[in-house]
Design a protein around this motif. Structure first.
Motif, short mmCIF file in Angstrom:
data_model
loop_
_atom_site.label_atom_id
_atom_site.label_comp_id
_atom_site.label_asym_id
_atom_site.label_seq_id
_atom_site.Cartn_x
_atom_site.Cartn_y
_atom_site.Cartn_z
N PHE A 229 43.67 51.29 62.40
CA PHE A 229 43.46 50.51 61.18
C PHE A 229 44.84 50.12 60.66
N SER A 230 45.32 48.92 60.99
CA SER A 230 46.72 48.56 60.77
C SER A 230 46.84 47.35 59.85
N ILE A 231 47.55 47.53 58.73
CA ILE A 231 47.81 46.45 57.79
C ILE A 231 49.29 46.45 57.44
N PHE A 232 49.95 45.32 57.68
CA PHE A 232 51.37 45.15 57.38
C PHE A 232 51.53 44.04 56.35
N TYR A 233 52.39 44.26 55.37
CA TYR A 233 52.66 43.23 54.37
C TYR A 233 54.04 42.61 54.64
N ASN A 234 54.07 41.28 54.75
CA ASN A 234 55.32 40.59 55.06
C ASN A 234 56.05 40.11 53.82
N GLY B 104 45.87 48.57 66.22
CA GLY B 104 44.80 47.99 65.42
C GLY B 104 43.51 47.84 66.20
N CYS B 105 42.93 48.95 66.61
CA CYS B 105 41.68 48.88 67.40
C CYS B 105 40.57 48.19 66.62
N THR B 106 40.56 48.35 65.29
CA THR B 106 39.57 47.66 64.47
C THR B 106 40.16 46.38 63.88
N LEU B 107 41.28 46.52 63.18
CA LEU B 107 41.91 45.33 62.61
C LEU B 107 43.43 45.46 62.61
#
Length: 396
Positions: free
Chosen positions: A203-208, A175-178
């Motif tokens: 650009f990394s988004i994980f849903y828990n 996640g260099c940006t987020l």
């Protein structure tokens, strides 16, 4: 109530011995305004280093705008366990209320590591708008610019908006940006992600908790590259966590996005999706997107997709994307699109392909494992300029 309005202040080389708020710590019920302030060299010296410049606690709400954060205390690489934890930040938000960060700049001017730009560790309503993040480097931490990860139990849902921001040349372990780990889909719109070439996911988004749909709108990914296959040149990873997804279908929609001058050291110069068990069930939609001068090796100059759910590519433009051979004699496939999966449906409609060249499938290469494929109302121009290249569309 005490109303706090701080305008045109300079906070330079301030320290606190505790872990929170090297320059400012606030927890008021009344709104806060921090405006046109400058922060440099500040440090919260405690173990978790939460907010070298600003720490906003549970009751805090308000606006931080037109502020500049430069060369505040750098993160020192720690053990593996610290990668996922919160802290080590310049601005730390631990509030369940509404906070807006607008027109701020986070940057590094010295040749050393930095702390995170913004860290959020409590569910609240957070808007990060029209801000810039440049040259931040957090080494082995996750999330150089914006990091969201909460272990606190709360009755509040997370509500995150990132709008109109520019991210340039930042680096992190992931996640260099987020790097967002949340339960609701964030609003991600009109952001520019450019010049990230460290090789890490960008650009990394994980849903828990399981989400069936996520949308990225009007974002530009330019001049980026990664060393990982999934994510492709733009380094995008958006999905339910593996233990939740378990291959179940979930929609990922890109609307009016641009991928330009990205490079993958494997497949998918703009984007590759589907190798990981986390991503294999994602159903991808691209609508009104542009793919320009992206580059990959062997297959998928722009898109390389091996997901098992339906794929829709609609009203998109592919221009001068390139796929090159890793070694002498290897055949290249699909300068625009390469799809090799057991997906039940692929739809490609109203798209334009211009100056796309590969050994096999100059524009599109789709393997026979795809169950159903519809290609309609598309325009192909100047593909296979080299006469030795054959087949603008190949299904084999």
């Amino acid at each position: 109530y005490i109303y706090i309005n701080m305008t045109e202040c300079r906070f330079i080389d301030n320290y606190c011995e505790g872990a929170r708020g090297g320059a400012l710590y606030f927890n008021p019920s009344a709104p806060i305004l921090i405006e046109r302030c400058y922060f440099s060299g500040n440090c919260a010296q405690g173990e978790t280093q939460e907010g070298h410049c600003i720490y906003l606690s549970t009751r805090a709400n308000g606006i931080i705008q037109d502020c500049e954060f430069v060369d505040n205390y750098p993160y020192t690489p720690e053990s593996e366990e610290y990668k996922f934890t919160s802290g080590y930040s310049q601005v730390h938000l631990h509030s369940s209320r509404s906070i807006t960060i607008s027109r701020c700049a986070f940057r590094r001017s010295q040749a050393n590591l930095t702390s995170r730009g913004i860290d959020i560790d409590y569910p609240g309503s957070i808007s990060i708008i029209n801000s810039t993040f440049s040259d931040l480097d957090t080494s082995d931490l996750h999330g150089a610019c914006i990091h969201y990860n909460t272990t606190d139990r709360s009755i509040f849902d997370d509500d995150i908006e990132v709008y109109g921001c520019i991210f340039s040349n930042n680096d992190a372990a992931n996640g260099c940006t987020l790097y967002l780990n949340l339960s609701n889909s964030p609003t991600i719109r009109k952001n520019t992600i450019m010049n990230h070439r460290s090789g890490h996911h960008i650009f990394s988004i994980f849903y828990n908790s399981f989400l069936d749909s996520s949308t990225i709108t009007e974002c530009t990914f330019r001049n980026c590259s990664t060393i990982y296959e999934d994510g492709g040149g733009s380094g995008i990873w958006i999905a339910n966590e593996e233990f939740i997804s378990n291959g179940r279908p979930a929609d990922l929609i890109f609307e009016k996005c641009i991928w330009e001058n990205n490079e993958a050291y494997d497949r998918g110069g703009a984007l590759h999706y589907g190798k990981s068990k986390t991503l294999v069930g994602v159903s991808l939609t691209f609508d009104l997107c542009q793919f320009i001068r992206n580059r990959a090796y062997n297959c998928g100059g722009a898109l390389s997709l091996i997901t098992k759910s339906p794929i829709s590519i609609h009203r998109c433009t592919f221009t001068s994307n390139e796929v090159i051979s890793n070694s002498t004699g290897d055949i290249t496939h699909g300068a625009s699109i390469f799809i090799n999966s057991s997906t039940p449906y692929v739809g490609i409609s109203l798209c334009t392909f211009n100056n796309e060249t590969a050994d096999d499938g100059n524009a599109i290469f789709i393997t026979r494992s795809v169950q159903t494929c519809y290609i309609s109302d598309c325009i192909f121009e100047n593909c296979a300029r080299n006469q030795l290249k054959e087949g603008t569309i190949v299904i084999s």
